[in-house]
Design a protein around this motif. Structure first.
Motif, PDB file in Angstrom:
ATOM      1  N   ILE A 212       0.846  -1.194   0.000  1.00 40.34           N
ATOM      2  CA  ILE A 212       0.000   0.000   0.000  1.00 40.34           C
ATOM      3  C   ILE A 212       0.883   1.246   0.000  1.00 40.34           C
ATOM      4  CG2 ILE A 212      -1.809   1.235   1.250  1.00 40.34           C
ATOM      5  CD1 ILE A 212      -2.471  -1.489   2.608  1.00 40.34           C
ATOM      6  N   GLY A 213       0.619   2.166  -0.895  1.00 40.77           N
ATOM      7  CA  GLY A 213       1.391   3.407  -0.939  1.00 40.77           C
ATOM      8  C   GLY A 213       0.763   4.406  -1.877  1.00 40.77           C
ATOM      9  N   LYS A 214       1.026   5.670  -1.627  1.00 42.36           N
ATOM     10  CA  LYS A 214       0.490   6.722  -2.479  1.00 42.36           C
ATOM     11  C   LYS A 214       1.290   6.832  -3.776  1.00 42.36           C
ATOM     12  CE  LYS A 214      -1.563   9.532   1.198  1.00 42.36           C
ATOM     13  NZ  LYS A 214      -1.627  10.888   1.797  1.00 42.36           N
ATOM     14  N   ALA A 215       0.798   7.667  -4.666  1.00 40.65           N
ATOM     15  CA  ALA A 215       1.455   7.862  -5.964  1.00 40.65           C
ATOM     16  C   ALA A 215       2.912   8.270  -5.766  1.00 40.65           C
ATOM     17  CB  ALA A 215       0.726   8.946  -6.758  1.00 40.65           C
ATOM     18  N   GLY A 216       3.820   7.621  -6.509  1.00 42.15           N
ATOM     19  CA  GLY A 216       5.241   7.942  -6.428  1.00 42.15           C
ATOM     20  C   GLY A 216       6.006   7.177  -5.377  1.00 42.15           C
ATOM     21  N   SER A 217       5.316   6.286  -4.626  1.00 37.91           N
ATOM     22  CA  SER A 217       6.009   5.542  -3.568  1.00 37.91           C
ATOM     23  C   SER A 217       6.734   4.308  -4.094  1.00 37.91           C
ATOM     24  CB  SER A 217       5.020   5.139  -2.466  1.00 37.91           C
ATOM     25  OG  SER A 217       3.987   4.311  -2.986  1.00 37.91           O
ATOM     26  N   GLY A 218       6.557   3.980  -5.369  1.00 39.92           N
ATOM     27  CA  GLY A 218       7.330   2.896  -5.973  1.00 39.92           C
ATOM     28  C   GLY A 218       6.652   1.553  -5.986  1.00 39.92           C
ATOM     29  N   LYS A 219       5.321   1.526  -5.948  1.00 38.53           N
ATOM     30  CA  LYS A 219       4.612   0.250  -5.995  1.00 38.53           C
ATOM     31  C   LYS A 219       4.879  -0.492  -7.305  1.00 38.53           C
ATOM     32  CE  LYS A 219       0.546   2.060  -5.445  1.00 38.53           C
ATOM     33  NZ  LYS A 219       0.972   3.476  -5.362  1.00 38.53           N
ATOM     34  N   THR A 220       4.849   0.257  -8.419  1.00 32.25           N
ATOM     35  CA  THR A 220       5.048  -0.385  -9.717  1.00 32.25           C
ATOM     36  C   THR A 220       6.466  -0.926  -9.864  1.00 32.25           C
ATOM     37  OG1 THR A 220       3.393   1.059 -10.712  1.00 32.25           O
ATOM     38  CG2 THR A 220       4.902  -0.052 -12.204  1.00 32.25           C
TER      39      THR A 220
END
Length: 514
Positions: free
Chosen positions: A50-58
């Motif tokens: 779980i993380g917001k945009a730009g946190s590197g999930k992809t």
């Protein structure tokens, strides 16, 4: 095997290690490249990143996918099911919509839609020999009517794009030549990664949990929950140890003014007027953010205006059509559409699956290319589909301001249903991205004035966060209810003008009532 932690922040490295441990517990050791056969009946394991945009999930998803493939896991695309797979470990990387899957594929991640995994194609046995050869499970076959050169084209295509239907199309075959039908999946798969998990509803999560005994969800808690979920997301109900939270924003995104604005919304003291002032200040020093006095009609043809209220969406669509001189009783080539589902009775289940398998699922973004050979058929370009050029029986609905019933200028008896796509609600935009995004700020101001909340946060902030993070390169914050005149006529030159590989709901076999 070399580990990728050096590219990670601390929280990403911890998430990578935790998922690695979970995979080891089910017989998949990506550290040492050792895979043991899957044991049926094992209790399911679910984790969420779980993380917001730009946190590197992809990035994390991509690195884990690469490690699994390097260890020997077979990536399942949904295009073709190899019957010799039983003892292999498999990975499927999924997204809720074609557009979300295409965003991943553009970054080198072999993603497919959840729908393509729920339904699998049934191949003609003769052409299945080609599929087995391409997948490395058999010798190069001899097929009557196909030359060596055609098979070589298929092989070359498959080396760069792991799509069996795409490879067969490169050999000169149509889908109707080698796909006999579609079936609902009965057998479970193995490991599933699901991107944009904030879009999943409870039923989809249940289906995925049945299919994948090992499931990893990747989601953004700041997005909008599905409309039937009362503000909650499926990963909210997971036990705390199963939730891996990414706090740090990636270094390469820290100089992104669009993401800076999105993250500023987390400040509980920030009001709507203060946020607009912040946007104005950013726009004065960075051309990636624009305070726009009107909606740009030119952009609406490929990138819809994002709105909150349905009435705003309908008014903007009619303004767009009027600006381009679109007649009330027909569509112009180049007009954008949104698939609103398939309107076919149960007896036409195979035709429904054909349409959906080619990307015409609810929410798919489409451009109208022109009429088909028979009344009611449309030639379409489906964004995010591997074969985007499609001909399909279509029902196009143009909603009218202050009217309950839409006007239908052009329709088959039954088929794929479409709404106009020059403007869409922010809810429906989730999972999509465009280079340039226009956000209709008066709607968000109205949401702020109403004082509504969702999951403990002001609704306008959730709407603004989702809308802003749809922009890849440029954000246009539209502050006035005005439309700029288009610079020219609608066109389709920017789309690949290739003929459709095969026709959906064949124009020679249109389903009839009764």
């Amino acid at each position: 095997m070399s580990l990728p932690q050096l590219q990670f922040s601390d929280d990403q490295a911890e998430a990578y290690d935790r998922i690695t441990e979970m995979l080891q517990s089910v017989g998949v050791d990506i550290d040492n490249g050792v895979l043991t056969p899957r044991i049926d009946g094992r209790a399911s394991k679910v984790m969420a990143v779980i993380g917001k945009a730009g946190s590197g999930k992809t990035l994390l998803l991509a690195k884990l996918g690469d490690a699994l493939a390097e260890a020997g896991a077979e990536v399942v695309s949904g295009d073709y099911e190899n019957r010799r797979r039983k003892d292999k470990r498999t990975l499927a990387i999924l997204a809720p919509t074609n557009k979300a899957a295409s965003v991943l594929r553009s970054r080198g991640v072999p993603a497919t839609t959840i729908h393509r995994i729920l339904y699998t194609p049934v191949y003609d046995p003769e052409y299945e020999r080609i599929a087995e050869w391409l997948a490395g499970q058999g010798e190069k076959p001899e097929i009557e009517g196909l030359t060596e050169a055609a098979l070589d084209r298929a092989f070359a295509f498959y080396q760069s794009n792991k799509s069996i239907p795409g490879a067969l199309a490169a050999a000169g075959l149509r889908g109707s030549d080698f796909i006999l039908g579609w079936k609902r999946r009965e057998d479970p798969l193995d490991i599933g990664f699901v991107d944009e998990a904030s879009m999943l509803d409870a039923k989809q999560f249940e289906d995925l949990s049945e299919i994948f005994p090992t499931l990893v969800l990747f989601g953004d808690p700041a997005q909008l929950a599905p409309v039937n979920q009362s503000g909650g997301m499926v990963f909210d109900a997971l036990a705390e140890p199963a939730k891996l939270i990414l706090h740090r924003v990636h270094r390469q995104t820290q100089d992104n003014p669009i993401l800076d604005l999105a993250h500023a919304l987390a400040d509980p003291a920030l009001g709507f007027e203060d946020f607009e002032k912040m946007i104005s200040e950013v726009a004065a020093r960075d051309d990636r953010v624009v305070m726009a006095g009107r909606v740009e009609a030119d952009l609406m043809a490929r990138s819809p205006v994002l709105v909150w209220r349905n009435a705003t969406r309908i008014r903007l669509i009619h303004a767009f059509r009027a600006a381009y001189g679109a007649p009330a009783d027909e569509l112009l080539p180049g007009e954008p559409l949104i698939c609103d589902g398939i309107e076919l009775p149960l007896k036409h289940r195979k035709k429904r699956l054909d349409l959906e398998a080619r990307g015409l699922i609810k929410g798919a973004q489409v451009v109208y290319l022109g009429p088909g050979r028979k009344p009611g058929f449309s030639r379409l370009h489906v964004f995010g589909a591997e074969d985007p050029q499609v001909s399909a029986a279509s029902i196009v609905k143009i909603e009218l301001p202050d009217e309950e019933e839409p006007f239908i200028p052009y329709a088959a008896t039954m088929g794929a249903a479409f709404l106009h796509g020059a403007a869409v609600t922010i809810h429906k935009a989730q999972g999509s991205q465009w280079p340039d995004v226009q956000v209709f700020a008066p709607d968000l101001w109205a949401a702020a004035r109403m004082g509504r909340s969702e999951a403990g946060q002001p609704l306008w902030k959730r709407l603004a966060y989702v809308a802003i993070t749809r922009a890849e390169k440029r954000l246009l914050w539209v502050v006035r209810n005005r439309l700029a005149r288009p610079s020219g006529s609608l066109a389709t030159d920017d789309l690949i003008a290739a003929p459709a590989p095969f026709t959906l709901t064949s124009e020679s076999d249109q389903p009839q009532d009764g």
